[in-house]
Design a protein around this motif. Sequence first.
Motif, PDB file in Angstrom:
ATOM      1  N   TYR B  33       0.963  -1.258   0.098  1.00  0.00           N
ATOM      2  CA  TYR B  33       0.053   0.086  -0.024  1.00  0.00           C
ATOM      3  C   TYR B  33       0.910   1.235   0.064  1.00  0.00           C
ATOM      4  O   TYR B  33       1.918   1.353   0.666  1.00  0.00           O
ATOM      5  CB  TYR B  33      -0.878   0.142   1.195  1.00  0.00           C
ATOM      6  CG  TYR B  33      -1.568  -1.274   1.730  1.00  0.00           C
ATOM      7  CD1 TYR B  33      -1.099  -2.402   2.244  1.00  0.00           C
ATOM      8  CD2 TYR B  33      -2.906  -1.540   1.292  1.00  0.00           C
ATOM      9  CE1 TYR B  33      -1.669  -3.619   2.643  1.00  0.00           C
ATOM     10  CE2 TYR B  33      -3.676  -2.498   1.725  1.00  0.00           C
ATOM     11  CZ  TYR B  33      -3.116  -3.694   2.117  1.00  0.00           C
ATOM     12  OH  TYR B  33      -3.642  -4.679   2.521  1.00  0.00           O
ATOM     13  N   TYR B  48      -3.090   0.479  -3.852  1.00  0.00           N
ATOM     14  CA  TYR B  48      -2.963  -0.683  -3.167  1.00  0.00           C
ATOM     15  C   TYR B  48      -2.717  -1.819  -4.156  1.00  0.00           C
ATOM     16  O   TYR B  48      -3.400  -1.542  -5.342  1.00  0.00           O
ATOM     17  CB  TYR B  48      -3.797  -0.836  -2.057  1.00  0.00           C
ATOM     18  CG  TYR B  48      -5.213  -1.252  -2.378  1.00  0.00           C
ATOM     19  CD1 TYR B  48      -5.882  -0.093  -2.606  1.00  0.00           C
ATOM     20  CD2 TYR B  48      -5.627  -2.593  -2.532  1.00  0.00           C
ATOM     21  CE1 TYR B  48      -7.321  -0.477  -2.985  1.00  0.00           C
ATOM     22  CE2 TYR B  48      -6.950  -2.898  -2.764  1.00  0.00           C
ATOM     23  CZ  TYR B  48      -7.926  -1.761  -3.182  1.00  0.00           C
ATOM     24  OH  TYR B  48      -8.972  -1.797  -3.303  1.00  0.00           O
ATOM     25  N   GLN B  50      -2.662  -6.075  -4.225  1.00  0.00           N
ATOM     26  CA  GLN B  50      -2.954  -7.439  -3.455  1.00  0.00           C
ATOM     27  C   GLN B  50      -2.128  -8.579  -3.885  1.00  0.00           C
ATOM     28  O   GLN B  50      -1.967  -9.442  -3.378  1.00  0.00           O
ATOM     29  CB  GLN B  50      -4.444  -7.820  -3.385  1.00  0.00           C
ATOM     30  CG  GLN B  50      -5.162  -6.699  -2.649  1.00  0.00           C
ATOM     31  CD  GLN B  50      -6.586  -7.339  -2.373  1.00  0.00           C
ATOM     32  OE1 GLN B  50      -6.969  -8.012  -1.552  1.00  0.00           O
ATOM     33  NE2 GLN B  50      -7.613  -7.019  -3.366  1.00  0.00           N
ATOM     34  N   LEU B  97      -5.966  -9.758   5.446  1.00  0.00           N
ATOM     35  CA  LEU B  97      -6.672  -9.802   6.451  1.00  0.00           C
ATOM     36  C   LEU B  97      -5.771  -9.664   7.771  1.00  0.00           C
ATOM     37  O   LEU B  97      -6.166 -10.199   8.836  1.00  0.00           O
ATOM     38  CB  LEU B  97      -7.712 -10.907   6.669  1.00  0.00           C
ATOM     39  CG  LEU B  97      -8.828 -11.076   5.575  1.00  0.00           C
ATOM     40  CD1 LEU B  97      -9.702 -12.031   5.668  1.00  0.00           C
ATOM     41  CD2 LEU B  97      -9.482  -9.892   5.357  1.00  0.00           C
ATOM     42  N   LYS B  98      -4.849  -9.313   7.643  1.00  0.00           N
ATOM     43  CA  LYS B  98      -3.580  -8.989   8.715  1.00  0.00           C
ATOM     44  C   LYS B  98      -3.412  -7.567   8.698  1.00  0.00           C
ATOM     45  O   LYS B  98      -3.490  -7.051   7.554  1.00  0.00           O
ATOM     46  CB  LYS B  98      -2.464  -9.918   8.729  1.00  0.00           C
ATOM     47  CG  LYS B  98      -2.832 -11.263   8.603  1.00  0.00           C
ATOM     48  CD  LYS B  98      -3.056 -11.922  10.009  1.00  0.00           C
ATOM     49  CE  LYS B  98      -3.300 -13.271   9.834  1.00  0.00           C
ATOM     50  NZ  LYS B  98      -3.995 -13.871  11.240  1.00  0.00           N
ATOM     51  N   PRO B  99      -2.855  -7.197  10.054  1.00  0.00           N
ATOM     52  CA  PRO B  99      -2.481  -5.758  10.039  1.00  0.00           C
ATOM     53  C   PRO B  99      -1.229  -5.287   9.159  1.00  0.00           C
ATOM     54  O   PRO B  99      -0.537  -6.144   8.739  1.00  0.00           O
ATOM     55  CB  PRO B  99      -2.015  -5.642  11.531  1.00  0.00           C
ATOM     56  CG  PRO B  99      -2.593  -6.818  12.190  1.00  0.00           C
ATOM     57  CD  PRO B  99      -2.658  -7.941  11.274  1.00  0.00           C
ATOM     58  N   GLN B 100      -1.355  -3.986   8.763  1.00  0.00           N
ATOM     59  CA  GLN B 100      -0.214  -3.595   7.836  1.00  0.00           C
ATOM     60  C   GLN B 100       0.922  -2.943   8.622  1.00  0.00           C
ATOM     61  O   GLN B 100       0.542  -2.662   9.866  1.00  0.00           O
ATOM     62  CB  GLN B 100      -0.846  -2.415   7.179  1.00  0.00           C
ATOM     63  CG  GLN B 100      -1.931  -2.585   6.246  1.00  0.00           C
ATOM     64  CD  GLN B 100      -2.654  -1.740   5.561  1.00  0.00           C
ATOM     65  OE1 GLN B 100      -2.182  -0.555   5.300  1.00  0.00           O
ATOM     66  NE2 GLN B 100      -4.060  -1.780   4.858  1.00  0.00           N
ATOM     67  N   HIS B 101       1.945  -3.077   8.244  1.00  0.00           N
ATOM     68  CA  HIS B 101       3.319  -2.747   8.805  1.00  0.00           C
ATOM     69  C   HIS B 101       3.809  -1.695   7.829  1.00  0.00           C
ATOM     70  O   HIS B 101       3.857  -1.948   6.650  1.00  0.00           O
ATOM     71  CB  HIS B 101       4.166  -3.907   8.939  1.00  0.00           C
ATOM     72  CG  HIS B 101       3.681  -4.895  10.020  1.00  0.00           C
ATOM     73  ND1 HIS B 101       3.832  -4.987  11.241  1.00  0.00           N
ATOM     74  CD2 HIS B 101       2.870  -6.005   9.774  1.00  0.00           C
ATOM     75  CE1 HIS B 101       3.235  -5.847  11.860  1.00  0.00           C
ATOM     76  NE2 HIS B 101       2.715  -6.553  10.968  1.00  0.00           N
ATOM     77  N   PHE B 102       4.398  -0.514   8.330  1.00  0.00           N
ATOM     78  CA  PHE B 102       5.016   0.597   7.819  1.00  0.00           C
ATOM     79  C   PHE B 102       6.484   0.750   7.377  1.00  0.00           C
ATOM     80  O   PHE B 102       7.147   0.073   8.475  1.00  0.00           O
ATOM     81  CB  PHE B 102       4.259   1.856   8.262  1.00  0.00           C
ATOM     82  CG  PHE B 102       2.769   2.000   8.077  1.00  0.00           C
ATOM     83  CD1 PHE B 102       1.800   1.519   8.916  1.00  0.00           C
ATOM     84  CD2 PHE B 102       2.356   2.716   7.011  1.00  0.00           C
ATOM     85  CE1 PHE B 102       0.634   1.442   8.541  1.00  0.00           C
ATOM     86  CE2 PHE B 102       1.016   2.958   6.648  1.00  0.00           C
ATOM     87  CZ  PHE B 102       0.049   2.181   7.587  1.00  0.00           C
ATOM     88  N   GLY B 103       6.910   1.225   6.587  1.00  0.00           N
ATOM     89  CA  GLY B 103       8.155   1.651   6.499  1.00  0.00           C
ATOM     90  C   GLY B 103       8.087   3.102   7.149  1.00  0.00           C
ATOM     91  O   GLY B 103       7.350   3.568   7.733  1.00  0.00           O
TER      92      GLY B 103
END
Lengths: 113, 111
Positions: B33, B48, B50, B97-103
Motif C-alpha cells: 500500500y 494498493y 494485493q 486480513l492481517k494488520p499492515q506494517h509500515f516503512g
Amino acid sequence: QKEVEQDPGPLSVPEGAIVSLNCTYSNSAFQYFMWYRQYSRKGPELLMYTYSSGNKEDGRFTAQVDKSSKYISLFIRDSQPSDSATYLCAMSQSSNSGYALNFGKGTSLLVTP
Amino acid sequence: DGGITQSPKYLFRKEGQNVTLSCEQNLNHDAMYWYRQDPGQGLRLIYYSQIVNDFQKGDIAEGYSVSREKKESFPLTVTSAQKNPTAFYLCASSQVLKPQHFGDGTRLSIL
C-alpha cells in the motif's frame, strides 16, 4: 461526516498517569481495529490489533472495542515519557475489494517527567 | 532482519518533474500500500496492490502511478500532474486480513 473521528489533542499527562485515547466511527461494517504509535519523522508502528468487539491487553496497553456504540479506546497504564508520540486508530472491513485501512487523524500525546 | 525499506528518506522535486519513491519489503507479504500523510489530515490511501501485476486506486490516486512487477517491490511515481506533492509518503505491506506494517517514509518537498 468522516468515517473515523479522533480528537487531535494535544494531550499532556504526567508520568505514571493512565491515558485514555478514543476514536468513533460511522461505518458499521468495520470489523478490524488497530492502534498505531507514530514517533516524529517515523512510520506508524502497530501497537494493538483486535477483531470485532471486546478487550485485548498487552503489557501496559489495553484496547477496547464497542461495536454497538461504534467506539474504540486505547488505555495506557503507568505512562512513560517514551510513550510521547502520535497515536493513530485505524479500522477496516473485510471485502474482496481489498483491505485498505481507514485512519483517524491521530492524537498527539505528551508524557511529562 | 525483516522489514519495509523506503528510499530515499528525503526527496526534492522540481517543477514539471516526475519522481519515483522506492518501497521494498522482505516480509513475504502479498499486499502492499501507499499512503500520503499531511499535517492534520491523517493517512490517505493512494494505491494498493494485493498481488503481483495487479493494483487498485485508492482515495487520492490522481497524479500518481505505481507498478507491481515483483512481490517485494511497489514503487510510487509522483507525476508532474500532482500539483500539491509536498507530503510524507508511507509504504505498508500485509498478508490478507492481517494488520499492515509500515516503512519509515519518504518526505517529498518542492524545490
